[in-house]
Design a protein around this motif. Sequence first.
Motif, short mmCIF file in Angstrom:
data_model
loop_
_atom_site.label_atom_id
_atom_site.label_comp_id
_atom_site.label_asym_id
_atom_site.label_seq_id
_atom_site.Cartn_x
_atom_site.Cartn_y
_atom_site.Cartn_z
N TYR A 76 33.63 78.37 96.70
CA TYR A 76 34.89 79.11 96.73
C TYR A 76 35.79 78.75 95.56
O TYR A 76 36.77 79.44 95.29
N SER A 77 35.47 77.67 94.85
CA SER A 77 36.30 77.19 93.74
C SER A 77 35.75 77.69 92.41
O SER A 77 34.58 78.08 92.32
N PRO A 78 36.58 77.70 91.36
CA PRO A 78 36.07 78.10 90.03
C PRO A 78 34.92 77.21 89.59
O PRO A 78 34.89 76.01 89.88
N CYS A 79 33.98 77.80 88.90
CA CYS A 79 32.80 77.06 88.44
C CYS A 79 33.20 76.05 87.36
O CYS A 79 33.96 76.37 86.44
N GLU A 80 32.68 74.82 87.47
CA GLU A 80 32.99 73.77 86.51
C GLU A 80 31.70 73.09 86.06
O GLU A 80 30.74 72.99 86.83
N ILE A 81 31.68 72.61 84.82
CA ILE A 81 30.53 71.87 84.31
C ILE A 81 30.54 70.46 84.89
O ILE A 81 31.54 69.75 84.79
N ARG A 82 29.43 70.05 85.48
CA ARG A 82 29.32 68.71 86.06
C ARG A 82 28.54 67.75 85.15
O ARG A 82 28.93 66.61 84.96
N HIS A 83 27.41 68.22 84.63
CA HIS A 83 26.59 67.39 83.74
C HIS A 83 26.24 68.24 82.52
O HIS A 83 25.81 69.38 82.64
N LEU A 84 26.42 67.65 81.34
CA LEU A 84 26.22 68.38 80.09
C LEU A 84 25.35 67.56 79.15
O LEU A 84 25.57 66.36 78.97
N ALA A 85 24.36 68.21 78.55
CA ALA A 85 23.51 67.57 77.54
C ALA A 85 23.42 68.48 76.33
O ALA A 85 23.27 69.70 76.47
N LEU A 86 23.53 67.88 75.14
CA LEU A 86 23.37 68.60 73.88
C LEU A 86 22.13 68.04 73.18
O LEU A 86 22.05 66.83 72.93
N ILE A 87 21.19 68.91 72.88
CA ILE A 87 19.94 68.52 72.22
C ILE A 87 20.01 69.05 70.79
O ILE A 87 20.09 70.26 70.55
N ALA A 90 40.25 71.99 85.34
CA ALA A 90 38.94 71.52 85.80
C ALA A 90 38.85 70.00 85.71
O ALA A 90 39.58 69.35 84.95
N GLN A 91 37.92 69.45 86.47
CA GLN A 91 37.62 68.03 86.38
C GLN A 91 36.70 67.80 85.17
O GLN A 91 35.86 68.65 84.86
N PRO A 92 36.85 66.68 84.48
CA PRO A 92 35.94 66.40 83.35
C PRO A 92 34.50 66.31 83.83
O PRO A 92 34.24 65.94 84.98
N PRO A 93 33.54 66.65 82.99
CA PRO A 93 32.13 66.49 83.38
C PRO A 93 31.83 65.03 83.75
O PRO A 93 32.39 64.10 83.17
N GLU A 94 30.95 64.86 84.73
CA GLU A 94 30.57 63.51 85.13
C GLU A 94 29.79 62.80 84.04
O GLU A 94 29.81 61.57 83.95
N SER A 95 29.08 63.57 83.23
CA SER A 95 28.34 62.96 82.11
C SER A 95 28.23 63.96 80.97
O SER A 95 28.10 65.17 81.19
N VAL A 96 28.33 63.44 79.75
CA VAL A 96 28.12 64.23 78.53
C VAL A 96 27.19 63.42 77.64
O VAL A 96 27.55 62.33 77.18
N ASP A 97 26.00 63.92 77.39
CA ASP A 97 25.00 63.19 76.62
C ASP A 97 24.56 64.01 75.41
O ASP A 97 24.46 65.24 75.48
N VAL A 98 24.31 63.31 74.31
CA VAL A 98 23.81 63.94 73.09
C VAL A 98 22.46 63.31 72.76
O VAL A 98 22.35 62.08 72.67
N PHE A 99 21.44 64.14 72.57
CA PHE A 99 20.11 63.68 72.20
C PHE A 99 19.77 64.29 70.84
O PHE A 99 19.75 65.51 70.69
N CYS A 100 19.54 63.42 69.87
CA CYS A 100 19.32 63.88 68.51
C CYS A 100 17.86 63.65 68.10
O CYS A 100 17.32 62.56 68.30
N TYR A 101 17.24 64.67 67.52
CA TYR A 101 15.84 64.61 67.10
C TYR A 101 15.70 64.75 65.59
O TYR A 101 14.68 65.22 65.09
N SER A 102 16.73 64.32 64.85
CA SER A 102 16.69 64.40 63.39
C SER A 102 15.68 63.40 62.82
O SER A 102 15.47 62.32 63.38
N ARG A 140 41.04 69.96 75.71
CA ARG A 140 41.03 71.13 76.59
C ARG A 140 41.58 70.82 77.97
O ARG A 140 42.35 71.60 78.55
N LEU A 141 41.22 69.67 78.52
CA LEU A 141 41.54 69.38 79.92
C LEU A 141 42.82 68.57 80.09
O LEU A 141 43.33 68.49 81.20
N SER A 142 43.35 67.99 79.01
CA SER A 142 44.53 67.13 79.16
C SER A 142 45.83 67.85 78.86
O SER A 142 46.90 67.29 79.06
N SER A 143 45.76 69.09 78.35
CA SER A 143 46.99 69.83 78.08
C SER A 143 47.69 70.17 79.38
O SER A 143 47.07 70.40 80.41
#
Length: 313
Positions: A10-21, A97-109, A131-134
């Motif tokens: 019923y609540s707005p959709c929020e990002i919980r776990h985020l990964a950047l590859i 929104a609540q901040p994501p519980e995890s934000v991970d970056v995986f680099c394959y350079s 974005r979230l602290s304003s």
Amino acid sequence: MPASTPKALYSPCEIRHLALIVNLENDPTASLLEETQPFDLGKLDVFSFGKQEQCLIGSVDLLYRNSWNEVRTLHFTGSQAVLEALKTILGKMHQDAQPPESVDVFCYSEHLRGLIQTRLQQLVSECINLRLSSTRQESHRFKALRISGQTWGLFFERLSVSVQKLENAVEFYGAISNNKLNGIPIQLNAEQDHLPQIIDGSASEGIIQFFFENADKGFNIYILDELNRVEVYLNCQGCIEELVCDVSRFYASSHERFTYGSGSVNFNLPQFYQIVYTDGEASIIPFNSNSISPLSAPTVPITKKDIMLSHTF
């Protein structure tokens, strides 16, 4: 994966776990061994590297799980992959929104893997925080990015995050003013009559100058860039202090030197002044939070020499 709760659905959709590859598909660092010029890792800019100002991130894959327990993937490639990925991430976060519980970056350079991973992690975390602290009282924030030799501005508004390409100093300050204040923009040359005569004697090439002037309906802003090109905003309504803070934040988060076309522009610390009138006589004083009122500061005229000295020190 557990099912979403009714409250979450019923609540707005929020990002919980985020990964950047990063650079899994397209790795610009693979050709770095061809570079014969040594570089300093401490000063290396992974988003605008070397004389060619190449972004060392060629592809970004987003993988995230939201509060509805949906798992989504998105793919971005090319020199602006970082910017497109940031726009997408921030666009999926409403300000409460609540901040994501995890934000991970995986680099394959192939090269500079740890440095690229760290810099991108810092950038993403900073943008999410902006974005979230304003708050409603501070609904306008700004972040400058230099990617592939181009300068971009991220404007963090209450309801959205907008992105604008900034070609030169006047365009940047115009964008800041448009986002911070309601006014009528007018572009003119320094010789035109719209410019108060007192500014003619204070204009100095090589530095960026803001002049604020009280008006019948709000206040006017006169912006002179390093080449004394002028942009004017008449009858503005808004908070001058917030505008000054955003301009200063842009300088603090930007390179000391930007390149536009074939020439270089020295991006100096902007100077802020207030035009005040005493018995019909105009004078210019350094701007501070109390100088908006003509009675709050001494009306000692400032000279071009004073401006150059204040810039030097």
